[in-house]
Design a protein around this motif. Structure first.
Motif, PDB file in Angstrom:
ATOM      1  N   PHE A  67       0.924  -1.101   0.045  1.00 53.79           N
ATOM      2  CA  PHE A  67       0.125   0.132   0.077  1.00 53.79           C
ATOM      3  C   PHE A  67       0.832   1.505  -0.074  1.00 53.79           C
ATOM      4  O   PHE A  67       2.063   1.119   0.373  1.00 53.79           O
ATOM      5  CB  PHE A  67      -0.866   0.016   1.252  1.00 53.79           C
ATOM      6  N   THR A  68       0.228   2.504  -0.172  1.00 58.19           N
ATOM      7  CA  THR A  68       0.818   3.618  -0.348  1.00 58.19           C
ATOM      8  C   THR A  68       0.146   4.790   0.461  1.00 58.19           C
ATOM      9  O   THR A  68      -1.217   4.463   0.481  1.00 58.19           O
ATOM     10  CB  THR A  68       1.240   4.298  -1.494  1.00 58.19           C
ATOM     11  N   TYR A  69       0.723   5.785   0.828  1.00 59.48           N
ATOM     12  CA  TYR A  69      -0.293   6.926   1.427  1.00 59.48           C
ATOM     13  C   TYR A  69       0.469   7.988   1.114  1.00 59.48           C
ATOM     14  O   TYR A  69       1.358   8.192   0.735  1.00 59.48           O
ATOM     15  CB  TYR A  69      -0.348   6.713   3.002  1.00 59.48           C
ATOM     16  N   PRO A  70      -0.243   9.123   1.332  1.00 60.96           N
ATOM     17  CA  PRO A  70       0.255  10.635   0.811  1.00 60.96           C
ATOM     18  C   PRO A  70       1.477  10.809   1.476  1.00 60.96           C
ATOM     19  O   PRO A  70       1.867  10.652   2.656  1.00 60.96           O
ATOM     20  CB  PRO A  70      -0.797  11.477   1.091  1.00 60.96           C
ATOM     21  N   SER A  71       2.386  11.280   0.741  1.00 58.48           N
ATOM     22  CA  SER A  71       3.815  11.681   1.305  1.00 58.48           C
ATOM     23  C   SER A  71       3.868  12.829   2.413  1.00 58.48           C
ATOM     24  O   SER A  71       4.627  12.963   3.179  1.00 58.48           O
ATOM     25  CB  SER A  71       4.727  12.211  -0.176  1.00 58.48           C
ATOM     26  N   GLY A  72       2.735  13.387   2.327  1.00 55.94           N
ATOM     27  CA  GLY A  72       2.877  14.442   3.315  1.00 55.94           C
ATOM     28  C   GLY A  72       2.413  14.096   4.851  1.00 55.94           C
ATOM     29  O   GLY A  72       2.435  14.894   6.030  1.00 55.94           O
ATOM     30  N   ILE A  73       2.068  12.774   4.829  1.00 60.05           N
ATOM     31  CA  ILE A  73       1.667  12.486   6.215  1.00 60.05           C
ATOM     32  C   ILE A  73       2.881  11.615   6.753  1.00 60.05           C
ATOM     33  O   ILE A  73       3.411  10.692   6.199  1.00 60.05           O
ATOM     34  CB  ILE A  73       0.660  11.279   6.006  1.00 60.05           C
ATOM     35  N   ARG A  74       3.151  12.095   8.057  1.00 58.18           N
ATOM     36  CA  ARG A  74       4.089  11.561   8.934  1.00 58.18           C
ATOM     37  C   ARG A  74       3.459  10.835   9.867  1.00 58.18           C
ATOM     38  O   ARG A  74       2.986  11.238  10.867  1.00 58.18           O
ATOM     39  CB  ARG A  74       5.024  12.847   9.609  1.00 58.18           C
ATOM     40  N   PRO A  75       3.620   9.279   9.792  1.00 58.24           N
ATOM     41  CA  PRO A  75       3.140   8.624  10.849  1.00 58.24           C
ATOM     42  C   PRO A  75       3.693   8.742  12.217  1.00 58.24           C
ATOM     43  O   PRO A  75       4.790   8.822  12.230  1.00 58.24           O
ATOM     44  CB  PRO A  75       3.251   7.321  10.487  1.00 58.24           C
TER      45      PRO A  75
END
Length: 653
Positions: free
Chosen positions: A44-52
């Motif tokens: 999976f991928t998620y938006p690069s702007g999100i910092r878990p």
């Protein structure tokens, strides 16, 4: 609820923009055998702007992607709480921090078949359920790829597939029930598609019609366990008709029944069509067909053909059906009405096997000749009334007989029969006129002395008519003096007229005496002389006494009678009814019965006639005889007719 939706709307719009970068990859379809395991590859991928922060967590759902619908939880990284059907069976093989969400499911069953969804939890509001899913199909037997159509004598490939998505279990494929196949070839193969593995084995051979319906199987087992999986199929080999079987040619009797059978060996089942010559009788889709023929006639004799056609080819076989039969009902003339003296040809036609003999019968009697042909002609020339009757044509052969009949009616002018006459009977004179004719003749009487015509319109003198077939009988009775004529002639002059549309005739009826009255004439003559002598003596005796007593010459009773030509005496009839007298006359071979009724009466039946009407009634125990215009001659009464014949006439009252 509507207020909650309004509050969530801005959040949904934000997530929609971000979801453009939320992606997941997993196989759309994947399969596994029951009791084995399956690995569902996932990334999976998620938006690069999100910092878990606090790491990345993941959840696998079964059936639905929406948590609010409470789908069963297959795996959850934060906790071990999952749906009971997946408890202890699931394990995450991938590293979520590496964006790998690969899932292992052990000991899968058919109930685990369905859609699997992944949900990423990056902390806070960064939670997203990917809409893409992987569909798991759990199989309890391997798949065999069978072509839609298998045609005889054409090369055939059958492929057996088994999933190979469990790392710890490697399948093995074997074909079974192949011993009777012609030169089978086995080709193994391993196919990988989208990180899913499928093991296959292809069986190649050339089928024959004999292989139709034969069973073949693919057997799968795994090493290091006892699990065995099998799939069996039945070969459906298409082939053109190989054989068409029908009854052998046969002979049957007319009127019987027969069933013709036709069996066709083909696949698929053929369309079976029965033909009689070029005429199609019936058609049906079946492997066998029966043609029932009932009440067989000669017209159904011939060649019967069974044709089988299934689209891959056709075949036919024929047989001959022979019909033996007795003669058919003869074809003859219709009933005829003919005129006397005409001629006619009568025809009789009949068919039979063998050819029948034809015989003509009239009223049961043989007429003409016996012929052994299909047609017989009977010629009738100058037809007479005797030709009237029922005509039969009889057809016979060794199998039976048949006949037909018609009527011939002969019309002819009336003929007066010999029994027509006038006869003296007890009541007076009875005249009978008998005539034969067709149409039935009309009878009337004519009395020239009285110029009277007697017929149906003026039923005088007890006029009656009877009919018996073509014979008519008319009867009248003459009882009184006036009916005998007014010219002093004691003869009965009666003419009989007969007529129909073909002619007419009139003849004078002769007077004849019945035999029983002949004796009465003789006895009456002798007795009459004695009675008259007695009466004359009595009259003279009374006259002499009156003359002596009165002193005046007187006349005897006889002199007071103005016209002493007739003398009547009173007769007392019995008070009981007299019996009927039956006159039977033979007429044209049949008996004609004429019933003459005599009336019954009491004392009023005395008849006072002539100048003696004022004489006192007396009971007499003897029959009174009347002699009309009689003249005493040699002890009897005689009468002279105009033609010079003399006879004595007696009338019984």
């Amino acid at each position: 609820m509507k207020g909650l939706e309004l509050l969530l709307l801005p959040l949904l719009l934000i997530l929609k923009d971000v979801s453009a970068q939320w992606n997941v990859w997993m196989p759309k379809d994947i399969s596994a055998m029951t009791n084995s395991c399956v690995v569902i590859p996932c990334s999976f991928t998620y938006p690069s702007g999100i910092r878990p922060y606090r790491g990345i967590h993941g959840i696998w759902y079964f059936g639905h992607p929406y948590p609010q619908l409470f789908p069963p939880v297959v795996y959850k990284s934060r906790t071990d709480i999952v749906h009971e059907s997946y408890s202890g069976r699931t394990k995450l093989l991938g590293d979520l921090m590496q964006k790998n969400c690969t899932l292992l499911i052990n000991n899968v069953g058919v109930e685990h078949s369905g859609r699997y969804y992944f949900r990423a939890d990056l902390g806070g509001a960064n939670i997203y359920t990917y809409p893409d899913f992987s569909h798991l199909q759990v199989l309890d037997q391997p798949n065999i790829d069978v072509p839609e159509e298998i045609v005889s004598d054409q090369s055939l490939d059958l492929t057996c597939y088994v999933p190979d998505n469990c790392p710890d279990m490697s399948p093995q494929i074997h074909w079974i029930y192949t011993d009777y196949l012609p030169d089978p070839v086995f080709t193994p193969d391993n196919v990988e598609d989208s990180n899913t593995a499928v093991l296959s084995s292809t069986l190649t051979f050339t089928p024959k019609p004999m292989h139709n319906g034969q069973r073949l199987g693919c057997r799968v087992h795994y090493e290091n366990n006892t699990f065995v999986y099998e799939r069996l199929i039945s070969l459906d080999i298409k082939y053109a008709p190989r054989t068409v079987w029908v009854n052998v040619s046969q002979e049957v009797m007319e009127g019987s029944s027969v069933v013709l059978h036709c069996d066709v060996d083909s696949n698929p089942a053929p369309t079976i069509t029965w033909y009689f010559g070029d005429q199609e009788l019936m058609s049906e889709v079946a492997s066998n067909s029966s043609l029932s023929l009932d009440n067989l006639t000669p017209e159904v004799e011939g060649v019967y053909t069974c044709v089988g056609d299934n689209g891959y080819g056709s075949m036919n076989t024929s047989m001959y059906l022979a019909v033996n039969y007795p003669p058919r009902e003869p074809w003859i003339n219709e009933s005829l009405t003919l005129l006397e003296g005409s001629s006619v040809s009568l025809q009789c036609i009949s068919k039979g096997n063998p050819m029948p003999t034809l015989t003509w019968l009239k009223d049961g009697e043989l007429v003409g000749t016996i012929t052994a042909e299909e047609r017989s002609i009977l010629e009738l020339h100058e037809i007479t009334p005797q030709a009237h009757g029922v005509y039969h044509c009889l057809a016979e052969n060794e199998h039976g007989r048949a006949s037909n009949s018609f009527n011939i009616t002969v019309e002819f002018a009336p003929i007066l029969l010999d029994d027509s006459k006038c006869t003296i009977v007890r009541e007076g004179v009875q005249c009978v006129c008998i005539a034969s004719g067709n149409p039935e003749p009309v009878i009337e009487f004519y009395l020239p002395d009285l110029n009277i015509t007697i017929n149906n319109s003026n039923s005088l003198f007890n006029y009656r008519t009877y009919s018996d077939g073509y014979t008519s009988t008319g009867i009248i009775k003459l009882q009184d003096k006036g009916e005998r004529g007014t010219n002093g002639d004691t003869g009965v002059h009666v003419h009989c007229g007969i007529s129909n549309i073909y002619g007419s005739e009139s003849i004078r009826l002769e007077l004849q005496q019945e035999k029983k009255f002949m004796m009465a004439v003789i006895v009456g003559t002798i007795g009459g002389v004695a009675v008259i002598a007695f009466i004359i003596a009595a009259v003279r005796y009374v006259g002499q006494n009156n003359k002596k007593e009165n002193g005046n010459p007187g006349q005897d009773v006889g002199s007071k009678v103005e016209n002493p030509s007739m003398f009547y005496s009173a007769v007392k009839k019995d008070k009981q009814s007299l019996r009927k007298k039956v006159l039977k006359t033979e007429l044209l071979g049949s008996k004609f019965n004429s019933i003459l009724e005599e009336g019954t009466g009491d004392d009023s039946d005395y008849q006072s006639v002539g100048p003696m009407a004022d004489m006192e009634r007396q009971e007499l125990n003897y029959a009174a005889l009347e002699f009309l215009h009689g003249r005493h001659r040699e002890g009897g009464f005689r009468r002279a007719d105009g033609d010079g014949s003399d006879y004595t006439e007696i009338k019984a009252k």
